[in-house]
Design a protein around this motif. Structure first.
Motif, short mmCIF file in Angstrom:
data_model
loop_
_atom_site.label_atom_id
_atom_site.label_comp_id
_atom_site.label_asym_id
_atom_site.label_seq_id
_atom_site.Cartn_x
_atom_site.Cartn_y
_atom_site.Cartn_z
N PHE A 79 -87.63 51.90 74.86
CA PHE A 79 -86.18 51.87 74.20
C PHE A 79 -85.19 51.00 74.69
O PHE A 79 -84.64 50.66 73.89
N ALA A 80 -85.33 50.62 75.84
CA ALA A 80 -84.14 49.51 76.34
C ALA A 80 -84.51 48.19 75.69
O ALA A 80 -83.88 47.53 75.46
N ALA A 81 -86.08 47.79 75.79
CA ALA A 81 -86.37 46.56 75.30
C ALA A 81 -86.04 46.75 73.75
O ALA A 81 -85.71 45.54 73.12
N GLY A 82 -86.33 47.90 73.00
CA GLY A 82 -86.00 47.91 71.58
C GLY A 82 -84.34 47.52 71.46
O GLY A 82 -84.09 46.93 70.36
N ALA A 83 -83.55 48.14 72.23
CA ALA A 83 -82.08 48.22 72.11
C ALA A 83 -81.94 46.79 72.44
O ALA A 83 -80.83 46.20 71.77
N SER A 84 -82.29 45.93 73.29
CA SER A 84 -82.11 44.52 73.70
C SER A 84 -82.35 43.67 72.31
O SER A 84 -81.67 42.71 72.01
N VAL A 85 -83.69 43.88 71.61
CA VAL A 85 -84.05 43.06 70.60
C VAL A 85 -83.16 43.51 69.48
O VAL A 85 -82.73 42.45 68.92
N LEU A 86 -82.91 44.64 69.23
CA LEU A 86 -82.00 45.05 68.12
C LEU A 86 -80.44 44.65 68.55
O LEU A 86 -79.72 44.04 67.21
N TYR A 87 -80.01 44.50 69.60
CA TYR A 87 -78.67 44.10 69.88
C TYR A 87 -78.63 42.57 69.38
O TYR A 87 -77.71 42.10 69.02
N GLY A 88 -79.84 41.77 69.74
CA GLY A 88 -79.72 40.48 69.48
C GLY A 88 -79.75 40.17 67.95
O GLY A 88 -78.95 39.34 67.38
N LEU A 89 -80.18 41.19 67.28
CA LEU A 89 -80.15 41.05 65.85
C LEU A 89 -78.66 41.46 65.34
O LEU A 89 -78.34 40.99 64.27
N TYR A 90 -78.31 42.39 65.92
CA TYR A 90 -76.94 42.96 65.52
C TYR A 90 -75.86 41.69 65.78
O TYR A 90 -74.89 41.47 64.97
N TYR A 91 -75.77 40.99 67.04
CA TYR A 91 -74.65 40.21 67.27
C TYR A 91 -74.87 38.76 66.37
O TYR A 91 -73.99 37.84 66.21
N THR A 92 -76.03 38.37 66.23
CA THR A 92 -76.37 37.29 65.46
C THR A 92 -75.55 36.91 64.15
O THR A 92 -75.11 35.76 64.08
N PRO A 93 -75.73 37.75 63.18
CA PRO A 93 -75.12 37.20 62.13
C PRO A 93 -73.46 37.59 62.16
O PRO A 93 -72.64 36.93 61.57
N ILE A 94 -72.91 38.13 63.24
CA ILE A 94 -71.64 38.41 63.54
C ILE A 94 -71.31 36.89 64.17
O ILE A 94 -69.93 36.73 63.67
N ARG A 95 -71.71 36.28 65.04
CA ARG A 95 -71.45 35.11 65.33
C ARG A 95 -71.84 33.99 64.21
O ARG A 95 -70.81 33.07 63.76
N ILE A 96 -72.91 33.82 63.58
CA ILE A 96 -73.12 32.97 62.56
C ILE A 96 -72.28 32.85 61.39
O ILE A 96 -71.71 32.02 60.80
N PHE A 97 -72.16 34.02 60.89
CA PHE A 97 -71.03 34.43 59.59
C PHE A 97 -69.95 34.73 60.24
O PHE A 97 -68.80 35.07 59.20
N ARG A 98 -69.33 34.89 61.35
CA ARG A 98 -68.30 35.16 61.87
C ARG A 98 -67.39 36.44 61.38
O ARG A 98 -66.33 36.28 60.87
N LEU A 99 -68.40 37.46 61.53
CA LEU A 99 -67.68 38.80 61.00
C LEU A 99 -66.87 39.32 61.78
O LEU A 99 -66.18 40.31 61.67
N ASP A 100 -66.37 38.83 63.20
CA ASP A 100 -65.34 39.20 63.87
C ASP A 100 -64.00 38.68 63.23
O ASP A 100 -62.79 39.33 63.76
#
Length: 228
Positions: free
Chosen positions: A72-93
């Motif tokens: 579950f922790a490994a899954g959270a790590s991978v999914l969090y990587g997917l989560y923040y990637t478009p936030i940075r790339i497309f500057r959703l912040d």
């Protein structure tokens, strides 16, 4: 060490934990606290550290609870990587254009729902190793493609070596993942393919934090120029 079932996997997991902990220190020390993406990078560090703590626990003693926490922790790590990637790339912040805050909220809800569904399926429906691996690989592939494209575009614009790092790190990770496909008798009854996969992720993790710092500093410089 005699009481540890897989000492090399534990040791290499600890190395990854240290890489995230030191990366967290870099983020706090070298990225301004008012930089909007800093909070996402700090969260990335904590998720990463937690995943490797649970990895150490699982490889120390393989119980049902340690296995589930590790997965579950490994899954959270991978999914969090997917989560923040478009936030940075497309500057959703950012708040402009006005659609970005809505996209960020929607993306946050989608990722939270995906993780909840993932854990619920494995917990209440079927503990499926093949599905778990496929889900993690799919999430990893998507973010790797996004970062590779971002790396190429950023390098073309800035012509700075560090801008190409994400693509190089992705390539390293892909090669390291090949360790998971190997199957050989443990060397010295301790070093197996899985432990080498853990070892192979240490350097790219350190490298990744260096990229995040460089990228944030460049972003801050551009922001200051715009304000001026």
């Amino acid at each position: 060490m005699a009481s540890i079932q897989e000492p090399c996997s534990v040791l290499f997991s600890f190395f990854n934990f240290l890489a995230h902990r030191n990366g967290l220190a870099k983020i706090r020390d070298r990225i301004p606290s008012d930089y909007p993406l800093q909070i996402y990078y700090i969260a990335f560090s904590y998720v990463g550290m937690a995943s490797w703590v649970f990895s150490m626990a699982f490889h120390t003693r393989d119980f049902d609870v340690t296995e589930k926490l590790d997965y579950f922790a490994a899954g959270a790590s991978v999914l969090y990587g997917l989560y923040y990637t478009p936030i940075r790339i497309f500057r959703l912040d950012q708040t402009e254009p006005a659609v970005k805050p809505t996209l960020l909220r929607s993306w946050t809800v989608i990722c939270a729902a995906l993780y909840a569904a993932h854990v619920s399926y494995l917990t209440f429906w079927h503990w499926d190793y093949t599905y778990n691996m496929a889900a993690n690989v799919a999430a990893g592939v998507v973010q790797n493609i996004l970062w590779s494209g971002f790396s190429y575009k950023t390098y073309q614009a800035l012509k700075k070596p560090w801008a190409a790092w994400p693509g190089m790190i992705v390539a390293w990770i892909i090669m390291a993942m090949s360790m998971e496909l190997l199957d050989f008798a443990p060397l010295g009854r301790m070093v197996d393919a899985h432990s080498l996969w853990h070892l192979g992720t240490v350097i790219p993790t350190i490298w990744w934090y260096n990229f995040l710092v460089k990228d944030a500093q460049q972003d801050c410089i551009i922001g200051d120029r715009l304000k001026a």
